[in-house]
Design a protein around this motif. Structure first.
Motif, mmCIF file in Angstrom:
data_model
loop_
_atom_site.group_PDB
_atom_site.id
_atom_site.type_symbol
_atom_site.label_atom_id
_atom_site.label_comp_id
_atom_site.label_asym_id
_atom_site.label_seq_id
_atom_site.Cartn_x
_atom_site.Cartn_y
_atom_site.Cartn_z
ATOM 1 N N ILE A 7 0.738 -1.216 0.007
ATOM 2 C CA ILE A 7 0.059 -0.011 -0.058
ATOM 3 C C ILE A 7 1.016 1.557 0.032
ATOM 4 C CG2 ILE A 7 -1.566 1.180 1.420
ATOM 5 C CD1 ILE A 7 -2.779 -1.377 2.210
ATOM 6 N N GLN A 8 2.106 1.117 0.567
ATOM 7 C CA GLN A 8 2.880 2.204 0.722
ATOM 8 C C GLN A 8 3.183 3.000 -0.613
ATOM 9 O OE1 GLN A 8 6.445 1.830 3.859
ATOM 10 N NE2 GLN A 8 5.682 -0.387 2.891
ATOM 11 N N GLU A 9 3.290 2.002 -1.586
ATOM 12 C CA GLU A 9 3.589 2.368 -3.174
ATOM 13 C C GLU A 9 2.453 2.709 -3.841
ATOM 14 O OE1 GLU A 9 6.743 2.431 -3.247
ATOM 15 O OE2 GLU A 9 7.033 1.465 -1.464
ATOM 16 N N GLN A 10 1.265 3.040 -3.475
ATOM 17 C CA GLN A 10 0.183 3.155 -4.164
ATOM 18 C C GLN A 10 -0.170 4.728 -4.210
ATOM 19 O OE1 GLN A 10 -1.575 0.915 -5.967
ATOM 20 N NE2 GLN A 10 0.192 -0.565 -4.878
ATOM 21 N N PRO A 11 -0.582 5.331 -5.258
ATOM 22 C CA PRO A 11 -0.826 6.592 -5.294
ATOM 23 C C PRO A 11 -1.692 7.224 -4.421
ATOM 24 C CG PRO A 11 -1.803 5.603 -7.370
ATOM 25 C CD PRO A 11 -1.201 4.607 -6.498
ATOM 26 N N TYR A 12 -2.608 6.420 -3.967
ATOM 27 C CA TYR A 12 -3.885 6.843 -2.980
ATOM 28 C C TYR A 12 -3.185 6.820 -1.414
ATOM 29 C CZ TYR A 12 -4.473 1.901 -2.307
ATOM 30 O OH TYR A 12 -4.322 0.467 -2.261
ATOM 31 N N VAL A 13 -2.088 6.450 -1.034
ATOM 32 C CA VAL A 13 -1.757 6.584 0.360
ATOM 33 C C VAL A 13 -1.697 7.800 0.847
ATOM 34 C CG1 VAL A 13 0.779 6.715 -0.436
ATOM 35 C CG2 VAL A 13 -0.037 5.477 1.691
ATOM 36 N N ILE A 14 -2.008 8.104 2.104
ATOM 37 C CA ILE A 14 -2.235 9.467 2.703
ATOM 38 C C ILE A 14 -0.523 9.699 2.856
ATOM 39 C CG2 ILE A 14 -2.774 10.528 4.716
ATOM 40 C CD1 ILE A 14 -5.167 8.442 5.107
ATOM 41 N N PRO A 15 -0.132 10.789 2.410
ATOM 42 C CA PRO A 15 0.954 11.478 2.885
ATOM 43 C C PRO A 15 1.473 11.403 4.413
ATOM 44 C CG PRO A 15 -0.149 12.762 1.005
ATOM 45 C CD PRO A 15 -0.954 11.840 1.928
ATOM 46 N N GLU A 16 2.583 11.230 4.552
ATOM 47 C CA GLU A 16 2.959 11.051 5.858
ATOM 48 C C GLU A 16 2.837 12.373 6.316
ATOM 49 O OE1 GLU A 16 6.911 9.379 6.938
ATOM 50 O OE2 GLU A 16 6.497 8.220 5.338
ATOM 51 N N SER A 17 3.025 13.570 5.668
ATOM 52 C CA SER A 17 2.775 14.936 6.308
ATOM 53 C C SER A 17 1.530 15.333 6.535
ATOM 54 C CB SER A 17 3.468 15.681 5.178
ATOM 55 O OG SER A 17 2.755 15.968 4.122
ATOM 56 N N GLU A 18 0.495 14.523 6.158
ATOM 57 C CA GLU A 18 -0.846 14.901 6.263
ATOM 58 C C GLU A 18 -1.279 13.831 7.328
ATOM 59 O OE1 GLU A 18 -2.727 15.234 2.707
ATOM 60 O OE2 GLU A 18 -1.322 16.118 1.724
ATOM 61 N N GLU A 78 2.203 4.190 11.427
ATOM 62 C CA GLU A 78 2.389 3.626 10.096
ATOM 63 C C GLU A 78 1.351 2.613 9.522
ATOM 64 O OE1 GLU A 78 4.518 5.148 7.465
ATOM 65 O OE2 GLU A 78 3.831 6.601 8.950
ATOM 66 N N PHE A 79 1.102 1.611 10.377
ATOM 67 C CA PHE A 79 0.274 0.360 10.109
ATOM 68 C C PHE A 79 -1.289 1.073 9.888
ATOM 69 C CE2 PHE A 79 -3.144 -2.234 11.213
ATOM 70 C CZ PHE A 79 -2.826 -3.577 10.478
ATOM 71 N N TRP A 80 -1.569 2.020 10.709
ATOM 72 C CA TRP A 80 -2.829 2.612 10.598
ATOM 73 C C TRP A 80 -2.740 3.622 9.435
ATOM 74 C CZ3 TRP A 80 -6.614 -0.252 11.941
ATOM 75 C CH2 TRP A 80 -6.339 -0.936 13.153
ATOM 76 N N ARG A 81 -1.771 4.256 9.069
ATOM 77 C CA ARG A 81 -1.932 4.909 7.783
ATOM 78 C C ARG A 81 -2.005 4.259 6.413
ATOM 79 N NH1 ARG A 81 1.941 7.463 4.263
ATOM 80 N NH2 ARG A 81 3.488 5.872 4.787
ATOM 81 N N LEU A 82 -1.312 3.339 6.513
ATOM 82 C CA LEU A 82 -1.581 2.365 5.289
ATOM 83 C C LEU A 82 -3.158 1.703 5.183
ATOM 84 C CD1 LEU A 82 1.719 0.446 5.002
ATOM 85 C CD2 LEU A 82 0.993 2.667 3.954
ATOM 86 N N TYR A 83 -3.460 1.348 6.499
ATOM 87 C CA TYR A 83 -4.831 0.654 6.585
ATOM 88 C C TYR A 83 -5.981 1.561 6.160
ATOM 89 C CZ TYR A 83 -9.138 -1.392 8.478
ATOM 90 O OH TYR A 83 -10.221 -1.809 8.586
ATOM 91 N N PHE A 84 -5.890 2.785 6.708
ATOM 92 C CA PHE A 84 -7.112 3.650 6.420
ATOM 93 C C PHE A 84 -6.746 4.360 5.078
ATOM 94 C CE2 PHE A 84 -7.571 3.663 10.991
ATOM 95 C CZ PHE A 84 -8.876 3.267 11.049
ATOM 96 N N SER A 85 -5.573 4.303 4.628
ATOM 97 C CA SER A 85 -5.093 4.533 2.933
ATOM 98 C C SER A 85 -6.054 3.829 2.374
ATOM 99 C CB SER A 85 -4.041 4.652 2.571
ATOM 100 O OG SER A 85 -3.035 5.755 3.386
ATOM 101 N N LYS A 86 -6.036 2.614 2.290
ATOM 102 C CA LYS A 86 -6.754 1.584 1.870
ATOM 103 C C LYS A 86 -8.166 1.640 1.865
ATOM 104 C CE LYS A 86 -6.713 -2.056 -0.757
ATOM 105 N NZ LYS A 86 -6.012 -2.557 -2.095
ATOM 106 N N VAL A 87 -8.538 1.768 3.099
ATOM 107 C CA VAL A 87 -10.071 1.801 3.471
ATOM 108 C C VAL A 87 -10.910 3.198 2.901
ATOM 109 C CG1 VAL A 87 -11.880 2.609 5.450
ATOM 110 C CG2 VAL A 87 -9.717 0.779 5.681
ATOM 111 N N LEU A 88 -10.071 4.354 2.935
ATOM 112 C CA LEU A 88 -10.575 5.335 2.173
ATOM 113 C C LEU A 88 -10.743 5.264 0.585
ATOM 114 C CD1 LEU A 88 -8.984 8.225 4.333
ATOM 115 C CD2 LEU A 88 -11.368 7.473 4.574
ATOM 116 N N TYR A 89 -9.917 4.634 -0.072
ATOM 117 C CA TYR A 89 -9.644 4.377 -1.246
ATOM 118 C C TYR A 89 -11.021 3.465 -1.731
ATOM 119 C CZ TYR A 89 -8.027 2.707 -5.799
ATOM 120 O OH TYR A 89 -8.066 2.371 -7.235
ATOM 121 N N ILE A 90 -11.248 2.522 -0.781
ATOM 122 C CA ILE A 90 -12.247 1.473 -1.018
ATOM 123 C C ILE A 90 -13.590 2.383 -1.039
ATOM 124 C CG2 ILE A 90 -13.620 -0.304 -0.083
ATOM 125 C CD1 ILE A 90 -10.990 -1.342 0.517
#
Length: 167
Positions: free
Chosen positions: A64-75, A111-123
């Motif tokens: 998920i870290q490599e996906q364009p929809y991942v929430i940027p760390e700065s945000e 970081e785990f939750w940043r990736l998880y919610f990136s995917k959830v929000l994309y879905i």
């Protein structure tokens, strides 16, 4: 575009704390606004896709870290998602297994939750925009008609043997 920057559901899962209620406890929303407005069919699609995240291998999840929809760390602010993370753990018991496989060996908890919610929000964005997940493939743009290139020196020079092309 379903990127994290333009995500429809992004602010939705962020913790929203109200002024409190009569019991003195603060209200915290963990479902995105409009979740109940999504028709039952697409909402079930979203729910099943979200629950499927916990079935991924650690490597699939980390990608998920490599996906364009991942929430940027700065945000990213884990505190804004803490209540939603707690609700996710209660809703999906398989999420504990994925968390154990990744935290702290490969990622910290935030970081785990940043990736998880990136995917959830994309879905969620996909379901809200398209009624389905995964989103449909973009339609290819019509290609310009191909111009046949000369294939031999004779074709390049034309029948007269001239080096000029006749048009």
């Amino acid at each position: 575009n379903l990127s994290a920057k333009g995500g429809l559901a992004r602010a939705a899962l962020r913790r929203r704390v109200g002024m409190g209620n009569a019991s003195g406890k603060q209200d915290v929303a963990v479902w995105p606004p409009g979740w109940l407005d999504i028709p039952n069919g697409p909402r079930l699609v979203a729910r099943n896709a979200i629950l499927a995240v916990s079935s991924q291998t650690a490597e699939e999840f980390l990608s998920i870290q490599e996906q364009p929809y991942v929430i940027p760390e700065s945000e990213w602010c884990f505190g804004e998602y803490h209540s939603a993370a707690t609700a996710a753990m209660q809703e999906d018991i398989k999420l504990n297994k994925l968390t154990y496989a990744v935290v702290p060996k490969r990622l910290n908890e935030s970081e785990f939750w940043r990736l998880y919610f990136s995917k959830v929000l994309y879905i969620l964005d996909s379901v809200k925009l398209h009624g389905t997940y995964p989103p449909p493939e973009p339609s290819p743009e019509p290609a310009a008609p191909a111009v046949a290139a000369p294939t031999s020196e004779a074709e390049t020079r034309g029948a007269s043997g001239s080096s000029c092309l006749v048009q």
